[in-house]
Design an enzyme around this catalytic site. Structure first.
Site, short mmCIF file in Angstrom:
data_model
loop_
_atom_site.label_atom_id
_atom_site.label_comp_id
_atom_site.label_asym_id
_atom_site.label_seq_id
_atom_site.Cartn_x
_atom_site.Cartn_y
_atom_site.Cartn_z
N ASP A 1 0.83 -1.19 0.00
CA ASP A 1 0.00 0.00 0.00
C ASP A 1 0.88 1.26 0.00
O ASP A 1 1.87 1.32 0.73
CB ASP A 1 -0.88 -0.04 1.26
N GLU B 1 1.63 -0.44 -4.97
CA GLU B 1 0.67 0.61 -5.34
C GLU B 1 1.46 1.88 -5.57
O GLU B 1 1.79 2.61 -4.64
CB GLU B 1 -0.37 0.82 -4.24
C1 GLC Z 1 -4.29 2.93 -0.67
C2 GLC Z 1 -5.49 2.02 -0.57
C3 GLC Z 1 -6.69 2.84 -0.18
C4 GLC Z 1 -6.42 3.48 1.16
C5 GLC Z 1 -5.11 4.26 1.14
C6 GLC Z 1 -4.65 4.62 2.53
O1 GLC Z 1 -4.47 3.89 -1.63
O2 GLC Z 1 -5.68 1.34 -1.78
O3 GLC Z 1 -7.87 2.07 -0.13
O4 GLC Z 1 -7.46 4.34 1.51
O5 GLC Z 1 -4.06 3.51 0.57
O6 GLC Z 1 -4.20 3.47 3.19
#
Ligand code: GLC
Ligand code: CA
Length: 471
Positions: free
Chosen positions: A192, A245
């Site tokens: 993440d 991500e």
């Molecule tokens: C990432 C996740 C999202 C979350 C954010 C904060 O973007 O995919 O769902 O709100 O991180 O952890």
């Protein structure tokens, strides 16, 4: 091919309206039938659910409503029986404010965990330590902690406290957390906020013109990624992956998360691709610039939807079944890994969630509604309302002409084809609005993303139609 399971909304085994691990186990045959290799689970760790699992209070246990560690181990084993593997979601950027580390840290400036987090003092005029903004709401990313009068950093909600990745103790702890899950046999980790883990050490302001909310130390973030790469690579066979991500909108910046190609992330999500419009010129441009920007050994990854962005069937395709098929055809025929968000195989549309049913801080509920297994949904009083159920698993499985059957056919074809699993891509000449390319020696892919009939390499194509052919 990776399938993203948003656990709360995938399948509910005990009728409490919330998807759970047993529900995933019960549906492994469906995923296997579809042709899934790897299942990425949204966070299943303990969380107060201010951000639905992305505010972790215990990295080493399962959220009770989802089941137990024993259920998790069973899921890994039952998946393995079917030749499938599990990827877990790890949230290293921040913890819940309820995490014992933060409960300790906030108590005093000398607390054991104090410097696991990022603290600052008000400036002389009373303003926060710098101009950093939080992603949700875009207010100051600093929150006063009354116990000491200092402020802590939160890139997201005030209940999601940013960890201090300059602290070696934090790095060591996360090494152990990764091993905890890798030792359970997972195929790897989805990381993440992988693009923003380490913050500027001097807490300098972001430039007012910057699109970034906080100033990230990128070089140090890459150093952390290299450390993790060494850790997962040390596991040897079977290989483990790091799927980041990487929410950046320039492909040159995206490329840097792969390092020299084999030393940082294995896979870095391509948001410029996901946000492209469904037009031949736009998509081909993003894809070809991706290849140009990437180091030689980097392996691309394509996705069109996830739990944070509106579903592709609505956002890119306006609900038009022909367009949804074109989008899926491209997802499964481009060189690289495809990540499919649950429901996209059905052509599921973004749901209209009534205001009194909205549960998410950032109103992302419309892409998170329960997966419809049958015409009546197959859920009892689910936590989010069902969207449209005309497109559902049971009906589409029976129908050889459905979007689901089409997606499954593509996945099967890709599995069976050396050309489609290779790196090769050669753009072919085509009329305006048509994108055509050769994969390997003998596979032709063409999509007509226009309202006019067209002919490509002798193949007639209706408007919004595509082909994959041996040539
Ligand atoms: C990432 C996740 C999202 C979350 C954010 C904060 O973007 O995919 O769902 O709100 O991180 O952890
Ligand atoms: Ca349940």
């Amino acid at each position: 091919m990776i399938y993203q399971v948003y656990v709360r909304s995938f399948a509910d085994s005990n009728g409490d309206g919330i998807g759970d691990l047993r529900g995933v186990i019960d549906r492994l045959d469906y995923l296997n039938w579809l042709g899934v290799d790897v299942v990425w689970l949204s966070p299943v760790t303990v969380s107060p659910d201010k951000d639905w699992g992305y505010d972790v209070a215990d990295y080493r246990d399962v959220q009770p409503v989802f089941g137990s560690l024993a259920d998790f181990d069973e899921l890994v084993a039952r998946a393995r029986d079917r030749g499938m593997r599990i990827v877990v979601d790890l949230v290293p950027n921040h913890t819940s404010d309820q995490h014992p580390w933060f409960v300790d840290a906030r108590r005093s400036q000398t607390a054991h965990h104090r410097h696991w987090y990022i603290w600052g003092d008000r400036r002389a005029d009373g303003s926060p330590p710098n101009n950093w903004r939080s992603t949700f709401g875009k207010g100051s990313a600093w929150q006063l902690s009354p116990e000491t009068g200092q402020l802590y950093l939160h890139s997201f909600l005030p209940e999601q406290v940013d960890l201090n990745w300059w602290n070696p103790a934090v790095r060591d702890e996360f090494d152990e957390i990764m091993r905890f899950w890798l030792d359970r046999g997972v195929a790897g980790l989805r990381l993440d906020v992988a693009h923003a883990i380490v913050k500027d050490r001097a807490l300098r302001d972001v430039a007012p013109s910057s699109e970034n909310d906080v100033l990230v130390d990128l070089d140090e973030t890459y150093a952390v990624l290299r450390r993790w790469r060494r850790l997962v690579d040390a596991y040897g066979e079977p290989d483990r992956i790091l799927l980041g991500e990487t929410w950046v909108m320039e492909l040159e910046r995206l490329a840097r998360f792969y390092g020299r190609g084999r030393d940082q992330l294995h896979l870095a999500f391509n948001f410029p691709f996901a946000f492209s419009t469904l037009r031949a010129e736009c998509l081909a441009d993003v894809v070809e610039r991706t290849f140009a920007a990437f180091p030689e050994e980097a392996w691309p990854v394509w996705m069109l939807s996830n739990h944070d962005i509106p579903r592709m069937a609505t956002r890119m395709c306006g609900g038009d079944e022909r367009k949804i098929r074109c989008a899926l055809l491209l997802l499964f025929t481009l060189p690289g890994t495809a990540v499919l968000y649950q429901g996209d195989e059905l052509g599921l549309e973004q749901a209209a969630v009534p205001p009194d049913r909205v549960r998410d801080v950032d109103k992302r509920d419309g892409c998170r509604t329960p997966l419809p297994w049958t015409r009546d949904g197959g859920w009892i009083d689910p936590w989010l309302p069902l969207g449209e159920t005309a497109r559902n698993v049971a009906d589409e499985r029976r129908d050889p002409g459905s979007i689901l059957s089409f997606a499954r056919g593509l996945i099967a074809r890709r599995r069976a084809s050396d050309d489609l699993r290779s790196r090769s891509y050669e753009r072919l000449g085509a009329p305006a609005g048509v994108w055509a390319f050769r994969r390997g020696a003998s596979t032709l892919v063409a999509v007509n993303l226009s309202d006019r009939p067209a002919t490509v390499e002798g193949h007639p194509l209706n408007p919004w139609d595509g082909v994959v052919r041996d040539v």
